[in-house]
Scaffold this active site. Structure first.
Site: not given
Ligand code: NDP
Length: 449
Positions: A93, A117, A129, A169
């Site tokens: 998963k 996790k 993944k 993700d």
């Molecule tokens: P999204 O695609 O919804 O959003 C990613 C966000 O991160 C965007 O706002 C992007 O900006 C921003 N971003 C990318 N690089 C940077 C940076 N260097 N500094 C600041 N912001 C940045 O992804 P998620 O919110 O789903 O995922 C975010 C993180 O959380 C990842 O590491 C993911 O693996 C982790 N995660 C997510 C889960 C989920 O349920 N969605 C579960 C557990 C972990 P831009 O639009 O400019 O690219």
């Protein structure tokens, strides 16, 4: 801390040799092996059964070509991946990430973290993944659909509701999951919960969208409660403005905090009066726009180019929700010098090993990703349960279960940190608690992988 145990050092050296140049994967393995030193010393049975050597090697790693046709008729080629890292406690998963940065190292580090996790959630889920170096940003809906269909045409051969259940993700949200689900259904001729993060029309769970961000705040709530403290009146900085960031901001605000900054990969906005989340949602969720537009719409807020500058804003609580290694040693020192008392990771591995050492030395509260952001996969697990029993739960039911799970994760990680002689070190606690369940299952099942 440093990895000094001779046996675990030899395990790490083998990983380095087998995965040359895969820096993110090596970083994740180092952090876990470092935490597991007291376990290797106490549990000779796990050493004798080769559990440490086995757990750092994926059960299966798949890489494949994804060909699709863009709107101008040009043929494009991307690379797809799925790592099926460990199935000792349940079907693989873990999410799918679509981003230009995606490579073998990134997928392996994420899959490896996912093992521990998923174990921490208490639900029966193994670690996996996947993803692709395809970036949906700037692509039309038609292009995204054709890419997803081609991607799933290969992936479908390797997944199934009792085998491997991918989710979203970075870069894979409701739209992408819909196209992937539609193609799987067409190929397999069956309607099953083979993906999570589905739309509510197609077996999705209420509260899945909010789960990672909300779960992160529930985890922080527990960390603060242990110190007789709360979110009430705290100043919070949340990096990014994606799925995790938006709902972390929402829950932090509901719990009485003032969130003063958010960002994207280009830059950050500072709003001393508190972020207006409805404006962020409109820009990011409806218009798929950039965070800089916030400053043009909200008087008194300021946009600054460069995303890492967000860590110079004084805050009580920092919630990195963007990407790996976004807080380096310098940013960590700045946060501490400016009075930050708590950092909890919404993104996967957003703090470098050096940054974590700074937080440890400063003695501030630190919630590592595999514990703090486990809310997303937890509700994905609850979505699988609802699909299996063919019965949807209400938002309140799912949210109550999520709160319980995050509370348990905190208390189990804390208890393991005490047992390992490092009370309050949740990096050690989460790694050890997550590892032991999987390791014991591997021991019980014999040496087949
Ligand atoms: P999204 O695609 O919804 O959003 C990613 C966000 O991160 C965007 O706002 C992007 O900006 C921003 N971003 C990318 N690089 C940077 C940076 N260097 N500094 C600041 N912001 C940045 O992804 P998620 O919110 O789903 O995922 C975010 C993180 O959380 C990842 O590491 C993911 O693996 C982790 N995660 C997510 C889960 C989920 O349920 N969605 C579960 C557990 C972990 P831009 O639009 O400019 O690219």
């Amino acid at each position: 801390m440093a990895l000094t145990n001779e046996y675990l050092l030899s395990v790490y050296e083998t990983v380095k040799k087998r995965n040359p140049g895969e820096s993110e994967f090596l970083q994740a393995v180092y952090e876990v092996l470092d935490s597991l030193q007291p376990v290797a010393e106490k549990r000779k049975d796990l050493v004798d059964a080769g559990v440490f050597e086995r757990i750092v090697e994926p059960e299966r790693f798949i890489s494949f070509r994804v060909s699709w046709v863009d709107d101008s008729g040009k043929v494009r080629v991307n690379r797809g991946y799925r790592v099926q890292f460990n199935s000792a406690i349940g079907p693989y998963k873990g999410g799918l990430r679509f981003n230009a940065s995606v490579c073998a190292s990134e997928i392996k580090f994420l899959g490896f973290e996912q093992i521990f996790k998923n174990s921490l959630t208490g639900l029966p889920m193994g670690g996996g993944k996947g993803g692709s170096d395809f970036d949906p940003k700037g692509k039309s809906d038609g292009e995204v659909m054709r890419f997803c269909q081609s991607f799933m045409t290969e992936l479908a051969k390797h997944i199934g509701p009792d085998t491997d259940v991918p989710a979203g993700d970075k870069g894979v949200g409701a739209r992408e999951i819909g196209y992937l689900f539609g193609q799987y259904k067409r190929l397999a001729n069956e309607y099953t919960g083979v993906l999570t993060g589905k739309s509510l029309y197609s077996g999705g769970s209420l509260a899945r969208t909010e789960a990672t961000g909300y779960g992160l705040c529930y985890f922080v709530k527990e960390m603060l409660a242990a110190k007789n403290d709360s979110f009430e009146g705290k100043t919070v900085v949340v990096s990014a403005s994606g799925n995790v960031a938006i709902f972390a901001c929402e829950k932090a605000q509901q719990l009485g905090a003032r969130v003063v900054a958010m960002s994207d990969s280009n830059g950050y906005v500072y709003d001393p009066d508190g972020i207006k989340l409805d404006v962020v949602k409109k820009i990011k969720l409806e218009e798929r726009g950039r965070i800089r537009e916030y400053a043009a719409r909200v008087p008194g807020s300021v946009y600054t180019e460069g995303s890492s500058g967000i860590w110079t804003i004084p805050c009580d609580i920092a919630l990195p929700c963007g990407t790996q290694n976004e807080i380096d040693e310098n940013s960590a020192r700045t946060l501490v010098a400016n009075g930050c008392k708590c950092v909890a990771e919404g993104a996967n591995m957003p703090s470098t090993l050096e940054a974590i050492e700074v937080f440890r030395e400063a003695g501030i509260l630190f919630g590592p990703a595999k514990a703090a952001n486990a809310g997303g996969v937890s509700v994905s697990g609850l979505e699988m349960t609802q699909n299996s029993i063919r019965l949807p739960w209400t938002f309140e039911e799912v949210d109550a279960k999520l709160q319980d799970i995050m509370k348990n994760i905190y208390h189990n990680a804390y208890a393991a940190s005490v047992e390992m002689g490092r009370p309050g070190d949740l990096v050690v606690g989460a790694n050890v608690a997550g590892f032991l369940k999987v390791a014991n299952a591997m021991l019980w099942q014999g040496i087949a992988y």
